[in-house]
Design a protein around this motif. Structure first.
Motif, PDB file in Angstrom:
ATOM      1  N   PRO A  19       0.801  -1.232   0.000  1.00  0.00           N
ATOM      2  CA  PRO A  19       0.000   0.000   0.000  1.00  0.00           C
ATOM      3  C   PRO A  19       0.827   1.272   0.000  1.00  0.00           C
ATOM      4  O   PRO A  19       0.343   2.320  -0.424  1.00  0.00           O
ATOM      5  N   TRP A  20       2.035   1.213   0.424  1.00  0.00           N
ATOM      6  CA  TRP A  20       2.833   2.419   0.616  1.00  0.00           C
ATOM      7  C   TRP A  20       3.589   2.843  -0.634  1.00  0.00           C
ATOM      8  O   TRP A  20       4.070   3.968  -0.712  1.00  0.00           O
ATOM      9  N   LYS A  36      -2.653   9.237  -2.643  1.00  0.00           N
ATOM     10  CA  LYS A  36      -3.243   8.338  -1.647  1.00  0.00           C
ATOM     11  C   LYS A  36      -2.767   8.776  -0.274  1.00  0.00           C
ATOM     12  O   LYS A  36      -1.569   8.800   0.001  1.00  0.00           O
ATOM     13  N   ASN A  37      -3.701   9.131   0.613  1.00  0.00           N
ATOM     14  CA  ASN A  37      -3.321   9.581   1.949  1.00  0.00           C
ATOM     15  C   ASN A  37      -3.226   8.401   2.909  1.00  0.00           C
ATOM     16  O   ASN A  37      -3.379   7.245   2.524  1.00  0.00           O
ATOM     17  N   LEU A  38      -2.975   8.705   4.165  1.00  0.00           N
ATOM     18  CA  LEU A  38      -2.759   7.669   5.179  1.00  0.00           C
ATOM     19  C   LEU A  38      -3.984   6.775   5.360  1.00  0.00           C
ATOM     20  O   LEU A  38      -3.853   5.562   5.539  1.00  0.00           O
ATOM     21  N   ALA A  39      -5.178   7.355   5.296  1.00  0.00           N
ATOM     22  CA  ALA A  39      -6.396   6.556   5.482  1.00  0.00           C
ATOM     23  C   ALA A  39      -6.553   5.517   4.376  1.00  0.00           C
ATOM     24  O   ALA A  39      -6.932   4.368   4.652  1.00  0.00           O
ATOM     25  N   GLU A  73      -6.286 -14.423  20.226  1.00  0.00           N
ATOM     26  CA  GLU A  73      -4.888 -14.094  20.479  1.00  0.00           C
ATOM     27  C   GLU A  73      -4.024 -14.293  19.232  1.00  0.00           C
ATOM     28  O   GLU A  73      -3.118 -13.492  18.956  1.00  0.00           O
ATOM     29  N   PHE A  74      -4.316 -15.333  18.482  1.00  0.00           N
ATOM     30  CA  PHE A  74      -3.579 -15.602  17.259  1.00  0.00           C
ATOM     31  C   PHE A  74      -3.772 -14.468  16.256  1.00  0.00           C
ATOM     32  O   PHE A  74      -2.815 -13.991  15.640  1.00  0.00           O
ATOM     33  N   TYR A  75      -5.004 -14.025  16.079  1.00  0.00           N
ATOM     34  CA  TYR A  75      -5.289 -12.976  15.103  1.00  0.00           C
ATOM     35  C   TYR A  75      -4.744 -11.625  15.560  1.00  0.00           C
ATOM     36  O   TYR A  75      -4.292 -10.831  14.728  1.00  0.00           O
ATOM     37  N   ALA A  76      -4.751 -11.364  16.842  1.00  0.00           N
ATOM     38  CA  ALA A  76      -4.163 -10.118  17.349  1.00  0.00           C
ATOM     39  C   ALA A  76      -2.651 -10.113  17.132  1.00  0.00           C
ATOM     40  O   ALA A  76      -2.074  -9.097  16.730  1.00  0.00           O
ATOM     41  N   THR A  77      -2.021 -11.244  17.357  1.00  0.00           N
ATOM     42  CA  THR A  77      -0.577 -11.336  17.155  1.00  0.00           C
ATOM     43  C   THR A  77      -0.205 -11.200  15.686  1.00  0.00           C
ATOM     44  O   THR A  77       0.743 -10.481  15.340  1.00  0.00           O
ATOM     45  N   THR A  78      -0.954 -11.859  14.805  1.00  0.00           N
ATOM     46  CA  THR A  78      -0.633 -11.750  13.381  1.00  0.00           C
ATOM     47  C   THR A  78      -0.913 -10.342  12.854  1.00  0.00           C
ATOM     48  O   THR A  78      -0.185  -9.857  11.975  1.00  0.00           O
ATOM     49  N   ALA A  79      -1.922  -9.666  13.369  1.00  0.00           N
ATOM     50  CA  ALA A  79      -2.190  -8.286  12.948  1.00  0.00           C
ATOM     51  C   ALA A  79      -1.046  -7.365  13.381  1.00  0.00           C
ATOM     52  O   ALA A  79      -0.601  -6.502  12.607  1.00  0.00           O
ATOM     53  N   CYS A  80      -0.559  -7.543  14.592  1.00  0.00           N
ATOM     54  CA  CYS A  80       0.578  -6.728  15.057  1.00  0.00           C
ATOM     55  C   CYS A  80       1.839  -7.040  14.258  1.00  0.00           C
ATOM     56  O   CYS A  80       2.602  -6.132  13.915  1.00  0.00           O
ATOM     57  N   LEU A  81       2.060  -8.295  13.922  1.00  0.00           N
ATOM     58  CA  LEU A  81       3.213  -8.665  13.105  1.00  0.00           C
ATOM     59  C   LEU A  81       3.098  -8.073  11.703  1.00  0.00           C
ATOM     60  O   LEU A  81       4.082  -7.611  11.131  1.00  0.00           O
ATOM     61  N   PHE A  82       1.891  -8.040  11.165  1.00  0.00           N
ATOM     62  CA  PHE A  82       1.665  -7.432   9.851  1.00  0.00           C
ATOM     63  C   PHE A  82       1.969  -5.941   9.893  1.00  0.00           C
ATOM     64  O   PHE A  82       2.540  -5.392   8.944  1.00  0.00           O
ATOM     65  N   LEU A  83       1.613  -5.274  10.983  1.00  0.00           N
ATOM     66  CA  LEU A  83       1.943  -3.852  11.132  1.00  0.00           C
ATOM     67  C   LEU A  83       3.455  -3.638  11.243  1.00  0.00           C
ATOM     68  O   LEU A  83       3.989  -2.656  10.719  1.00  0.00           O
ATOM     69  N   VAL A  84       4.150  -4.527  11.906  1.00  0.00           N
ATOM     70  CA  VAL A  84       5.611  -4.433  11.990  1.00  0.00           C
ATOM     71  C   VAL A  84       6.225  -4.623  10.602  1.00  0.00           C
ATOM     72  O   VAL A  84       7.155  -3.911  10.227  1.00  0.00           O
ATOM     73  N   PHE A  85       5.685  -5.559   9.831  1.00  0.00           N
ATOM     74  CA  PHE A  85       6.171  -5.762   8.469  1.00  0.00           C
ATOM     75  C   PHE A  85       5.945  -4.525   7.604  1.00  0.00           C
ATOM     76  O   PHE A  85       6.699  -4.270   6.670  1.00  0.00           O
ATOM     77  N   ALA A  86       4.904  -3.747   7.881  1.00  0.00           N
ATOM     78  CA  ALA A  86       4.570  -2.572   7.079  1.00  0.00           C
ATOM     79  C   ALA A  86       5.410  -1.348   7.439  1.00  0.00           C
ATOM     80  O   ALA A  86       5.316  -0.323   6.765  1.00  0.00           O
ATOM     81  N   PHE A  87       6.209  -1.430   8.459  1.00  0.00           N
ATOM     82  CA  PHE A  87       6.959  -0.259   8.912  1.00  0.00           C
ATOM     83  C   PHE A  87       7.912   0.323   7.863  1.00  0.00           C
ATOM     84  O   PHE A  87       7.962   1.543   7.719  1.00  0.00           O
ATOM     85  N   PRO A  88       8.666  -0.480   7.104  1.00  0.00           N
ATOM     86  CA  PRO A  88       9.547   0.139   6.092  1.00  0.00           C
ATOM     87  C   PRO A  88       8.779   0.947   5.048  1.00  0.00           C
ATOM     88  O   PRO A  88       9.198   2.038   4.667  1.00  0.00           O
ATOM     89  N   LEU A  95       7.118   9.337   6.345  1.00  0.00           N
ATOM     90  CA  LEU A  95       8.170  10.069   7.045  1.00  0.00           C
ATOM     91  C   LEU A  95       9.224  10.668   6.126  1.00  0.00           C
ATOM     92  O   LEU A  95       9.741  11.740   6.405  1.00  0.00           O
ATOM     93  N   TRP A  96       9.581   9.993   5.039  1.00  0.00           N
ATOM     94  CA  TRP A  96      10.627  10.505   4.167  1.00  0.00           C
ATOM     95  C   TRP A  96      10.126  11.484   3.115  1.00  0.00           C
ATOM     96  O   TRP A  96      10.902  12.228   2.561  1.00  0.00           O
TER      97      TRP A  96
END
Length: 97
Positions: A19-20, A36-39, A73-88, A95-96
């Motif tokens: 998406p980025w 395309k904005n943040l939303a 718990e599984f879905y919450a963990t995978t959603a957080c991991l997906f957000l970590v993957f999206a950080f770059p 930010l750049w």
């Protein structure tokens, strides 16, 4: 040969960053205003999370013949991991620029 787990992990990293890197929705549909904005990016990120989750669930069924039951718990963990993957991609788009 790459195992199915590594392939699914690479697919999740790619899907989290898609998406980025484009100003089109799902790389296909132009957005009004040509920016395309943040939303839009977060909405697309959520959609891709569910699409890749469906692919992973199908892969589990195709390889093992059954799908293991998961709790919230599984879905919450995978959603957080997906957000970590999206950080770059987030750093690149928000930010750049």
């Amino acid at each position: 040969m790459i195992s199915s787990n590594i392939l699914l992990l690479l697919l999740a990293v790619l899907g989290a960053n898609l998406p980025w890197f484009s100003d089109k929705f799902l790389y296909l549909f132009p957005i009004a205003g040509n920016k395309k904005n943040l939303a839009w990016c977060l909405g697309e990120l959520i959609l891709l999370f569910f699409m890749i989750g469906a692919i992973a669930k199908y892969a589990e069924y195709a390889l093992l013949g059954q799908v293991a039951p998961q709790d919230w718990e599984f879905y919450a963990t995978t959603a957080c991991l997906f957000l970590v993957f999206a950080f770059p991609g987030f750093v690149y788009k928000i930010l750049w620029r």
